[in-house]
Scaffold this motif. Sequence first.
Motif, PDB file in Angstrom:
ATOM      1  N   ARG A  71       0.661  -1.653  -0.367  1.00 20.62           N
ATOM      2  CA  ARG A  71       0.208  -0.261  -0.291  1.00 20.62           C
ATOM      3  C   ARG A  71       0.954   1.543   0.620  1.00 20.62           C
ATOM      4  O   ARG A  71       1.713   1.446   0.605  1.00 20.62           O
ATOM      5  CB  ARG A  71      -0.658  -0.015   1.115  1.00 20.62           C
ATOM      6  CG  ARG A  71      -2.236   0.662   1.189  1.00 20.62           C
ATOM      7  CD  ARG A  71      -2.854   0.622   2.778  1.00 20.62           C
ATOM      8  NE  ARG A  71      -2.192   0.732   3.662  1.00 20.62           N
ATOM      9  CZ  ARG A  71      -2.199   1.939   4.235  1.00 20.62           C
ATOM     10  NH1 ARG A  71      -2.122   3.033   3.818  1.00 20.62           N
ATOM     11  NH2 ARG A  71      -1.805   2.177   5.695  1.00 20.62           N
ATOM     12  N   THR A  73       0.971   4.532   1.424  1.00 19.55           N
ATOM     13  CA  THR A  73       0.873   5.152   2.840  1.00 19.55           C
ATOM     14  C   THR A  73       0.491   7.107   2.643  1.00 19.55           C
ATOM     15  O   THR A  73       0.055   7.773   3.606  1.00 19.55           O
ATOM     16  CB  THR A  73       1.867   5.823   3.904  1.00 19.55           C
ATOM     17  OG1 THR A  73       3.038   5.787   3.612  1.00 19.55           O
ATOM     18  CG2 THR A  73       2.181   3.929   4.616  1.00 19.55           C
ATOM     19  N   ARG A  74       0.887   7.349   1.581  1.00 23.58           N
ATOM     20  CA  ARG A  74       1.088   8.720   0.823  1.00 23.58           C
ATOM     21  C   ARG A  74      -0.850   9.042   0.276  1.00 23.58           C
ATOM     22  O   ARG A  74      -1.349   9.900   0.910  1.00 23.58           O
ATOM     23  CB  ARG A  74       1.993   9.236   0.331  1.00 23.58           C
ATOM     24  CG  ARG A  74       3.725   9.278   1.253  1.00 23.58           C
ATOM     25  CD  ARG A  74       4.198   9.490  -0.647  1.00 23.58           C
ATOM     26  NE  ARG A  74       4.093   8.424  -1.381  1.00 23.58           N
ATOM     27  CZ  ARG A  74       4.958   8.227  -2.197  1.00 23.58           C
ATOM     28  NH1 ARG A  74       5.755   9.123  -2.065  1.00 23.58           N
ATOM     29  NH2 ARG A  74       4.906   7.071  -3.247  1.00 23.58           N
ATOM     30  N   THR A  75      -1.345   8.189  -0.266  1.00 25.86           N
ATOM     31  CA  THR A  75      -2.769   7.799  -1.009  1.00 25.86           C
ATOM     32  C   THR A  75      -3.193   7.144  -0.415  1.00 25.86           C
ATOM     33  O   THR A  75      -4.807   7.486  -0.877  1.00 25.86           O
ATOM     34  CB  THR A  75      -2.454   8.137  -1.980  1.00 25.86           C
ATOM     35  OG1 THR A  75      -1.729   6.485  -2.312  1.00 25.86           O
ATOM     36  CG2 THR A  75      -1.776   8.596  -3.345  1.00 25.86           C
ATOM     37  N   HIS A  76      -3.101   6.168   0.704  1.00 28.17           N
ATOM     38  CA  HIS A  76      -3.882   5.054   1.284  1.00 28.17           C
ATOM     39  C   HIS A  76      -4.069   4.287   0.383  1.00 28.17           C
ATOM     40  O   HIS A  76      -4.513   3.365   1.120  1.00 28.17           O
ATOM     41  CB  HIS A  76      -5.304   5.762   2.118  1.00 28.17           C
ATOM     42  CG  HIS A  76      -4.542   6.781   2.829  1.00 28.17           C
ATOM     43  ND1 HIS A  76      -5.930   7.734   3.954  1.00 28.17           N
ATOM     44  CD2 HIS A  76      -3.763   7.196   3.398  1.00 28.17           C
ATOM     45  CE1 HIS A  76      -5.241   8.017   4.463  1.00 28.17           C
ATOM     46  NE2 HIS A  76      -3.576   8.198   5.057  1.00 28.17           N
TER      47      HIS A  76
ATOM     48  N   ASN C 295      -1.370   3.166   9.131  1.00 27.73           N
ATOM     49  CA  ASN C 295      -0.458   3.870   8.715  1.00 27.73           C
ATOM     50  C   ASN C 295      -0.872   4.909   7.180  1.00 27.73           C
ATOM     51  O   ASN C 295      -0.909   4.246   6.887  1.00 27.73           O
ATOM     52  CB  ASN C 295       1.085   3.104   8.817  1.00 27.73           C
ATOM     53  CG  ASN C 295       1.378   2.483   9.564  1.00 27.73           C
ATOM     54  OD1 ASN C 295       1.349   2.379  10.686  1.00 27.73           O
ATOM     55  ND2 ASN C 295       2.278   3.129  10.349  1.00 27.73           N
ATOM     56  N   TYR C 297      -0.521   8.879   5.876  1.00 23.55           N
ATOM     57  CA  TYR C 297      -0.081  10.525   5.681  1.00 23.55           C
ATOM     58  C   TYR C 297      -0.545  11.110   5.136  1.00 23.55           C
ATOM     59  O   TYR C 297      -0.530  12.181   4.622  1.00 23.55           O
ATOM     60  CB  TYR C 297       1.424  10.444   4.745  1.00 23.55           C
ATOM     61  CG  TYR C 297       2.684   9.530   5.715  1.00 23.55           C
ATOM     62  CD1 TYR C 297       2.956   8.306   6.038  1.00 23.55           C
ATOM     63  CD2 TYR C 297       3.550  10.496   6.836  1.00 23.55           C
ATOM     64  CE1 TYR C 297       3.770   7.591   7.131  1.00 23.55           C
ATOM     65  CE2 TYR C 297       4.497  10.106   7.331  1.00 23.55           C
ATOM     66  CZ  TYR C 297       4.968   8.444   7.172  1.00 23.55           C
ATOM     67  OH  TYR C 297       5.700   7.968   8.165  1.00 23.55           O
TER      68      TYR C 297
END
Lengths: 101, 223, 409, 952
Positions: A71, A73-76, C295, C297
Amino acid sequence: MQLIECPWCGPREEAEFSYGGQAHVPYPADPSALSDEEWAHYVFFRDNTAGVWAERWMHATACRRWFNAVRDTRTHAFLATYRPGDPSPDLTAAGTGAGRG
Amino acid sequence: MTAELVRPATLPRLALRGPLDDWAERLAALPPGLSAAPDATLQQLAVRVDPASPGARAVEALVGARLPGPSSCSTSPDGVDVVWLGPDEWLVLAPAARPVPVVALADAVLASGGTVVDVSAQRTTLRLRGEHVPDLLRGGCAVDLHPGVFDPGTAVQTSIAQIGVLLVARAPGGGDVMLVVRSTFAGALADWVLDAATEHLEDAEHLEDAEHPDTTPDAQEPS
Amino acid sequence: MSTAPATGVPEHPALLWRNPDPKPSYDVVIVGGGGHGLATAHYLAKNHGITNVAVLEKGWLAGGNMARNTTLIRSNYLWDESAAIYEHSLKLWETLEEDLDYPILFSQRGVLNLAHTLQDVRDSVRRVGANVLNGVDAEWVDTAGVAELCPIVNTSPDIRYPVLGATYQPRAGIAKHDYVAWGLARRADEAGIDLIQDCEVLGFTTDGDRVTGVRTSRGDIACGTLALCAAGRTSTLTDELGFRVPLQSHPLQALVSELLEPVHPTVVMSNAVHVYVSQAHKGELVMGAGVDSYNGYGQRGSFHIVERQMAAAVELFPVFARAHVLRTWGGVVDVTPDASPIVGRTPYENVYLNCGWGTGGFKATPGVGWCLAHTIATGEPHPYNAPFTLDRFVTGRLVDEHGAAAVAH
Amino acid sequence: MAERIEGRGRLDRSRTLRFTFDGREFTGHPGDTLASALLAADELAVARSSARGRPRGVLAAGAEEPNALVQVEHPFPDPMQLATTLELFDGLVARGLAGRGRLADVPDPARYDTRHAHADVVVVGAGPAGLVAALTAARAGARVVLVDENPEPGGFLLGTDDVLDDRPALEWVAAARAELATHEDVLHLQRTTAVGSYDDGLVLALEKRTDHLGAAAPRNLARQRVWRVRARHVVTATGAYERPVVFRDNDRPGVLLASSARTYLHRYGVLAGRDVVVFTCDDAAYAAALDLAAAGAAVRVLDARPAAPAAWASRCTAAGVPVRAAVVVTGTLGTDRVEGVRVADITGGAVGTGGELACDLLLVSGGWNPAVQLFSQSGGALRYDTELGGFVPAAPLPTVHVAGAARGELGLGQALRDGERSAVDVLTALGLPAPASSLPRPPRGPERSPGLLLWRVPQDGDGTEEFVDLQRDATVADVRRAVGAGLRSVEHVKRYTTIGTAHDQGRTSGVITSGLVAELLGRTVADLGVTKYRPPTVPVAFAAFAGRNRGDLYDPVRRTAVHAWHVEHGAVFEDVGMWKRPRYYPRRRPDGTTEDMDTAVLRECAAVRTGVGILDGSTLGGISVHGPDAGEFLDLMYTNVMSSLKVGSVRYGVMCGVDGTVLDDGTVLRRGEEEFLVSTTTGAAAKVLDWMEEWLQTEWPHLHVHLTSVTDQWAVFPVVGPLSRAVVGEFAPGVDVANDAFPFMTWRATEVDDVPVLLSRVSFSGELAYEVMVDSRYAAAVWERLVAIGAPHGITPYGTETMHVLRAEKGYPIIGQDTDGTVTPHDLGLGWAVSRKKVDFVGKRSFSRPANLDPARRQLVGLLPLEAGVLVPEGSQLVAAAEIPPPPVPMLGFVTSSYRSAALGRTFALALVAGGRARIGEQAYAVVDGRTVAVEITSSVLVDPEGARRDG
């Protein structure tokens, strides 16, 4: 709220799943051989990637199986999901992974 | 405590009671187009076996139905349902009158490293039938009930209002569904169904008060 | 006791900061222009006369968690080490408005932490007892006490999880987060400290166990001392510096209602019926709950978290039924295994770390600014932040604010 | 003056609706909004501005309205409604708001609920673009959900007299609606606003189901419903909002957006003014001018552009509507309403000398802001379109498409074509064949000429009367002050000025603000961007999101099989997780009074210690562990050795986290070579099963072990006390219950009335005890039989409070009460349960860390208050001295459990104390309400330390 592709049940609402943090962090073969620092790194330290990484999920309200996901994690956004024990798909190739419903 | 404990003359024989016995009356009074029938008498067996093993074939022979794939249910000629719960996990639901031979089943899977556990009381069932059922289920369940997607042979584990539920399709489109729910959550699910039925009441007058009717008998104060 | 929210909103000063270009070198470089970075700069100047300082912010000043939190301020934490630093911060909050000469709308209206189970009651009595012995104003109030302090809380005995009482800290409250940031920024700017926006740190230049400078989107900047105040993005910087920190960055959502006439005189928090809420000065209800589990961002979260929070809000405050959600958003909070911060040394001799505040960052702003400034200026951690070392995770001397929260028997 | 005129509007004039606004009576018709009904009565001023108390009137006709915030008082207080979207109903009582709404002080009686829906494509907006998109997809057999905020479909067509195929466009709309109704797989929802667009095609929409019925709304129907539409593709056909222009006194009542005035005319039959000035930078305002003129108003057009568009100018001339170009409005005249405007020529951006024009209505059009909220929420990037003067989608997302004015495709023809194009894109992605195109033919209107980008009419003055955000009373002066203070980001300017933070979220002020800041800084609007779009797009009631999760349905109530019996016998319950557990059973005395808890608990304790008691322990977790490696697995999970347990025996076990802190404890029965039955605490049942599954599936898949939850399969009834042997012996005649035949920590299987029963000699009270376990469907019957058999022996049901006292008297810790997530087995004095032989188990390595070897760790000990009757509250802190010095005061530990003991005839407690075991015999002081209570530190086992009572 996302659709997560359970490797067995198929795409399901995110609320059906529980999260397990970073994947591919095996339990040490012989904990007694580790220094306190090495042991602390297993117990408390994980990557905290801002980008694409591999993590663990469990399909809590259905098949109750743990699986891994790649995944961003910036855009989910989920790029791929795969069964535990399987190797993590090549992250770049995973960009077009089957995870996208 | 109200009644002083006294020993009756004769001790009644131990009888089975379902988790929804105390809701039977209210569930029977649901508006037209919506019926809910509890059934706690089913024999239920949790079967774990490698689907590719000889043990799996032995189970299928004994039960008379194949071990289905994900989110599926197969039913034997005798009306025994086999529901997929996980990659090597199934729930067998047999009518009380036609139970599956547990010992034979356990022996059949043992050689293949399988397991059979009697879980007949772990869950109970509530059969919902009627034209309002799909709408009622869509009020709390994210599963797609569309005909062609949710037809007999489909069995999906999900949640309804924080309650884990297994939906077994009995007719296309969700108009006839068997809900399978943990016994200690059954009352909460029944309360949820009764409250959801408010939307389908013919007239609203008899709605005693607009607040959520307190259906639970366990007021905090001693009764 | 609690004061009704002020009606009018005050005027802002004519000049806040200068927007200078970065100089090639500074004595101190602070990475992160949020509340903590700005407070550190302010106290470096005010307490230590150190002004050859740059605060580098990758976006717009105080646009990260400082702009996204629910503005709660309290110090009624359980462990001695936590109570000490949060109480130090609360004492600074009490004089911050004069210190900054800026209307930060600091309102000490008290906070109620509700207890819904017998174990909640035990944990509450324990926390209140520890607070009092640590010099923190705290008391246990029973259900009637809760109803008196905050009449709109549903204290009837037959709701799903009845309120059995609460801990109450009268000196706790709220402040206007943006104005706190701008007040700190203005003071730092006045002292000659350079606040550099749109300046993302991309890498570092090192010499053995010293960091000699930062590479940024606006050029290279040399530094004598470096302080990391990047909250949720700390790991990206420490990865770049080659040492690990036990942080996980999670979305933390919050929401506001439309402007309402004053109806909520204090701050109420509940773990079992998961929501916390206060009413800001202009009249909007400000609400938050727990982090999203994964998690993330993206500065946003999942809807089912908001949905549960709304059910909790209406359960606890029936009169909120027809208040409206006006806007929902999310921050990125860095959570440590013991839910306590890390404020102190790193493997680099001239680099100090401030992170791991999780959901407690805003309330710590002046306190951690004071302590980090002291640590930078003297090279020694201040007594208040001394316990929050990176190596506590190796020795096992945690300051576990997660606590039991388990359900007994 | 504004008034209702004949022959226009989509109203049911046969019915009159009475309503009260600001204390005065008015009437309207079904089809009116509160705003249109007020305009029909020439009520222009609807509110006072929040900060400066200036009179404010309706500016728009939809969700972009900044001023007309109203408080509804009847049928139920509602603090946030827009007059422009509040459908009128009989008996409405409302009043204008000065920014702050009033919450009701009584609970809301309305019901709210939610519905899930699934579709191939969800279309947001039933204007021309949305209707065509939905029709095209439906005809191709796709599953379609179409949502639209208005009471009826048509979008902007409702506010115009446009024609399609030479017939009124609304006839085409009606036909489209009828056709959609024939498609089984189409869900068409009006009065439903899409409020959020999340990941993977999740669109949240709020349906207002009965608001328009006022007090007549059926009480059993949910007033509002949150739709959760999960679609493979999203088409947002959400149109665009007309943008005003900023000039002095632009907030005076009687200033309307041009398209809104046209809507009031065609949709509500209201001519908003008799003497109208139309000030525009855009072609669209000409249609409004012509329509109002045709309705009898005297209209003149002032076009800020150097030259008026020729085609529109000639139409105006034909209609007697004078048009003047290169002219701007620099201010309005009048007091509480517009009575005139100041005008001035404008050449090359410079404003020349001015004059005044009398009028009673000023229409304004500065251009269009596409409604990109949903697209932006989905993560779509935006691009500034210099010609349009607004932000449009930069590029479509794989599954989120935008059609029509929402992406700058203004005009009826473009909307129809773009709606079809978006549907074809979706069908192509879905692999469905697109149906033949059959768009209605729009009239040939004039070509659209470029608009003029004019955020603000250039004029001197300090800007304090030039309003940018009317709801927040924020002006050009505020923007200048913000930029002057050093702010460069539009996010800073928004927070400094509060522009765009109100209910309308900057629909009419956001882009203008970016334009003004760009001019002040000499930068481009594209470079500055706009502030972030966030859900919800319109305010949503808390209760709507809460839905039916309220009252007892907020969280499920978990009940054991014997719950009804407990209620009938007067149990007072306690919440333990989701469970309701009997805490004690207060008895009614002969004089009618009822025992308080302390009295009941002392009675229950005494009954268990001297006679026989029975507890409903069914809430304990149960896990069946099967397989050849079951023993090895349990050895890895528990601190003690389980693999050596013999079949027929039971062993107590402690389970830790990886960090060595106690996670849970419980007993393990070995039922066979490859079968164990594990019990857990009530609170940790789910957590322990998940914990075991996690290790099995992700770390030790090679272990052949299967876990099955049996928590609800087995009811568990401890029958406890010296007389328990007699009761259980009679209950289970097939088992020799004598101690040597059935020793402590063993179990026996039997049958009672052919029902399998397990009995196990486990004691949590130190007394002789038998846990009776049975299939939970027979639990009620077994409980009643045990109670019946026990009655002559004085059997006494007891609750959790008594269970706590009895176990505490024996020093048995309760995980979650005597632990707090930092406590290890050694701290609890359970070192004996920690195997030294095993190579490894979960948590073992953490035991050897420095912090774990610190002698000052808190350890579980007993406490006896020197004053025998004093009950030290649980949670009290412990200090070393009687006098409490000024803070910070060092604390030795805290009280975890504290009770009155029938057995000891006094109070006692358990506590976690620093270096506790080494302090046994010493004194410490509990702090209670600021004063100290002296206590003696003792062993944690206070009753029957030698365990003599256990075997009866």
